[in-house]
Design a protein around this motif. Structure first.
Motif, PDB file in Angstrom:
ATOM      1  N   ASN A  96     -67.184  -4.119 -16.466  1.00  0.00           N
ATOM      2  CA  ASN A  96     -66.087  -4.539 -15.596  1.00  0.00           C
ATOM      3  C   ASN A  96     -66.494  -5.589 -14.569  1.00  0.00           C
ATOM      4  O   ASN A  96     -65.648  -6.326 -14.077  1.00  0.00           O
ATOM      5  CB  ASN A  96     -65.491  -3.340 -14.857  1.00  0.00           C
ATOM      6  N   THR A  97     -67.781  -5.645 -14.236  1.00  0.00           N
ATOM      7  CA  THR A  97     -68.215  -6.575 -13.191  1.00  0.00           C
ATOM      8  C   THR A  97     -69.199  -7.630 -13.687  1.00  0.00           C
ATOM      9  O   THR A  97     -69.368  -8.657 -13.050  1.00  0.00           O
ATOM     10  CB  THR A  97     -68.900  -5.813 -12.039  1.00  0.00           C
ATOM     11  N   GLY A  98     -69.889  -7.360 -14.781  1.00  0.00           N
ATOM     12  CA  GLY A  98     -70.907  -8.277 -15.282  1.00  0.00           C
ATOM     13  C   GLY A  98     -72.238  -8.151 -14.565  1.00  0.00           C
ATOM     14  O   GLY A  98     -73.188  -8.851 -14.893  1.00  0.00           O
ATOM     15  N   GLN A  99     -72.338  -7.223 -13.600  1.00  0.00           N
ATOM     16  CA  GLN A  99     -73.585  -7.036 -12.867  1.00  0.00           C
ATOM     17  C   GLN A  99     -74.603  -6.302 -13.735  1.00  0.00           C
ATOM     18  O   GLN A  99     -74.249  -5.400 -14.490  1.00  0.00           O
ATOM     19  CB  GLN A  99     -73.360  -6.192 -11.611  1.00  0.00           C
ATOM     20  N   ARG A 100     -75.870  -6.695 -13.593  1.00  0.00           N
ATOM     21  CA  ARG A 100     -76.946  -5.975 -14.293  1.00  0.00           C
ATOM     22  C   ARG A 100     -77.006  -4.567 -13.703  1.00  0.00           C
ATOM     23  O   ARG A 100     -76.972  -4.389 -12.493  1.00  0.00           O
ATOM     24  CB  ARG A 100     -78.280  -6.675 -14.120  1.00  0.00           C
ATOM     25  N   ILE A 101     -77.089  -3.577 -14.573  1.00  0.00           N
ATOM     26  CA  ILE A 101     -77.166  -2.189 -14.138  1.00  0.00           C
ATOM     27  C   ILE A 101     -78.618  -1.855 -13.863  1.00  0.00           C
ATOM     28  O   ILE A 101     -79.465  -1.933 -14.759  1.00  0.00           O
ATOM     29  CB  ILE A 101     -76.563  -1.244 -15.199  1.00  0.00           C
ATOM     30  N   GLU A 102     -78.895  -1.540 -12.604  1.00  0.00           N
ATOM     31  CA  GLU A 102     -80.252  -1.208 -12.184  1.00  0.00           C
ATOM     32  C   GLU A 102     -80.200   0.049 -11.339  1.00  0.00           C
ATOM     33  O   GLU A 102     -79.217   0.299 -10.642  1.00  0.00           O
ATOM     34  CB  GLU A 102     -80.847  -2.356 -11.367  1.00  0.00           C
ATOM     35  N   GLU A 103     -81.272   0.817 -11.400  1.00  0.00           N
ATOM     36  CA  GLU A 103     -81.342   2.038 -10.619  1.00  0.00           C
ATOM     37  C   GLU A 103     -81.296   1.709  -9.129  1.00  0.00           C
ATOM     38  O   GLU A 103     -81.934   0.768  -8.666  1.00  0.00           O
ATOM     39  CB  GLU A 103     -82.630   2.792 -10.941  1.00  0.00           C
ATOM     40  N   GLY A 104     -80.499   2.451  -8.388  1.00  0.00           N
ATOM     41  CA  GLY A 104     -80.398   2.264  -6.954  1.00  0.00           C
ATOM     42  C   GLY A 104     -79.339   1.258  -6.531  1.00  0.00           C
ATOM     43  O   GLY A 104     -79.055   1.119  -5.353  1.00  0.00           O
ATOM     44  N   ILE A 105     -78.750   0.533  -7.473  1.00  0.00           N
ATOM     45  CA  ILE A 105     -77.715  -0.443  -7.165  1.00  0.00           C
ATOM     46  C   ILE A 105     -76.349   0.214  -7.378  1.00  0.00           C
ATOM     47  O   ILE A 105     -76.075   0.757  -8.438  1.00  0.00           O
ATOM     48  CB  ILE A 105     -77.824  -1.698  -8.058  1.00  0.00           C
ATOM     49  N   VAL A 106     -75.510   0.159  -6.353  1.00  0.00           N
ATOM     50  CA  VAL A 106     -74.162   0.730  -6.447  1.00  0.00           C
ATOM     51  C   VAL A 106     -73.197  -0.386  -6.818  1.00  0.00           C
ATOM     52  O   VAL A 106     -73.163  -1.428  -6.172  1.00  0.00           O
ATOM     53  CB  VAL A 106     -73.738   1.374  -5.111  1.00  0.00           C
ATOM     54  N   ILE A 107     -72.422  -0.167  -7.864  1.00  0.00           N
ATOM     55  CA  ILE A 107     -71.433  -1.144  -8.304  1.00  0.00           C
ATOM     56  C   ILE A 107     -70.062  -0.653  -7.876  1.00  0.00           C
ATOM     57  O   ILE A 107     -69.664   0.454  -8.218  1.00  0.00           O
ATOM     58  CB  ILE A 107     -71.493  -1.346  -9.833  1.00  0.00           C
ATOM     59  N   LYS A 108     -69.372  -1.471  -7.092  1.00  0.00           N
ATOM     60  CA  LYS A 108     -68.043  -1.097  -6.607  1.00  0.00           C
ATOM     61  C   LYS A 108     -66.992  -1.527  -7.622  1.00  0.00           C
ATOM     62  O   LYS A 108     -66.980  -2.669  -8.065  1.00  0.00           O
ATOM     63  CB  LYS A 108     -67.765  -1.752  -5.262  1.00  0.00           C
ATOM     64  N   LEU A 109     -66.132  -0.584  -7.981  1.00  0.00           N
ATOM     65  CA  LEU A 109     -65.083  -0.835  -8.960  1.00  0.00           C
ATOM     66  C   LEU A 109     -63.712  -0.625  -8.342  1.00  0.00           C
ATOM     67  O   LEU A 109     -63.562   0.146  -7.397  1.00  0.00           O
ATOM     68  CB  LEU A 109     -65.234   0.117 -10.153  1.00  0.00           C
ATOM     69  N   SER A 110     -62.724  -1.285  -8.936  1.00  0.00           N
ATOM     70  CA  SER A 110     -61.341  -1.064  -8.519  1.00  0.00           C
ATOM     71  C   SER A 110     -60.930   0.343  -8.953  1.00  0.00           C
ATOM     72  O   SER A 110     -61.542   0.928  -9.856  1.00  0.00           O
ATOM     73  CB  SER A 110     -60.428  -2.098  -9.181  1.00  0.00           C
ATOM     74  N   PRO A 111     -59.896   0.900  -8.349  1.00  0.00           N
ATOM     75  CA  PRO A 111     -59.435   2.240  -8.754  1.00  0.00           C
ATOM     76  C   PRO A 111     -59.090   2.327 -10.239  1.00  0.00           C
ATOM     77  O   PRO A 111     -59.415   3.318 -10.893  1.00  0.00           O
ATOM     78  CB  PRO A 111     -58.203   2.475  -7.878  1.00  0.00           C
ATOM     79  N   SER A 112     -58.472   1.291 -10.784  1.00  0.00           N
ATOM     80  CA  SER A 112     -58.107   1.342 -12.208  1.00  0.00           C
ATOM     81  C   SER A 112     -59.341   1.277 -13.113  1.00  0.00           C
ATOM     82  O   SER A 112     -59.378   1.912 -14.163  1.00  0.00           O
ATOM     83  CB  SER A 112     -57.114   0.237 -12.550  1.00  0.00           C
ATOM     84  N   ALA A 113     -60.355   0.534 -12.714  1.00  0.00           N
ATOM     85  CA  ALA A 113     -61.594   0.483 -13.501  1.00  0.00           C
ATOM     86  C   ALA A 113     -62.317   1.825 -13.427  1.00  0.00           C
ATOM     87  O   ALA A 113     -62.849   2.302 -14.435  1.00  0.00           O
ATOM     88  CB  ALA A 113     -62.502  -0.637 -13.002  1.00  0.00           C
TER      89      ALA A 113
END
Length: 82
Positions: A21-38
């Motif tokens: 949904n964001t294209g961010q690399r998934i790494e331990e310790g990194i929080v990815i903020k998503l929209s409510p629908s996502a």
């Protein structure tokens, strides 16, 4: 022959390298903020989970399809999603 690497990755539930949904690399310790629908799982993936490239997405009344230029096409019908 069309590449089906992305479809296989999603069907076999391989852990994504990039957030769909964001294209961010998934790494331990990194929080990815998503929209409510996502967060609710209602959004079609916009980024390839293998390479992080923006995909071409078509949302239809009965689901969606997404195409990564490198890793192929996925249709929500293959995943049992609507």
């Amino acid at each position: 022959m069309e590449n089906d690497e992305l479809l296989i990755a999603m069907l076999t539930e391989q852990p994504p390298v990039f957030h769909p949904n964001t294209g961010q690399r998934i790494e331990e310790g990194i929080v990815i903020k998503l929209s409510p629908s996502a967060r609710a799982g209602l959004e079609a993936p916009r980024y390839c989970q293998i390479c992080g490239r923006r995909m071409v997405v078509q949302v239809r009344p009965d689901g969606w399809d997404a195409k990564c230029s490198r890793h192929g096409v996925v249709d929500s019908a293959y995943l049992g999603q609507r």
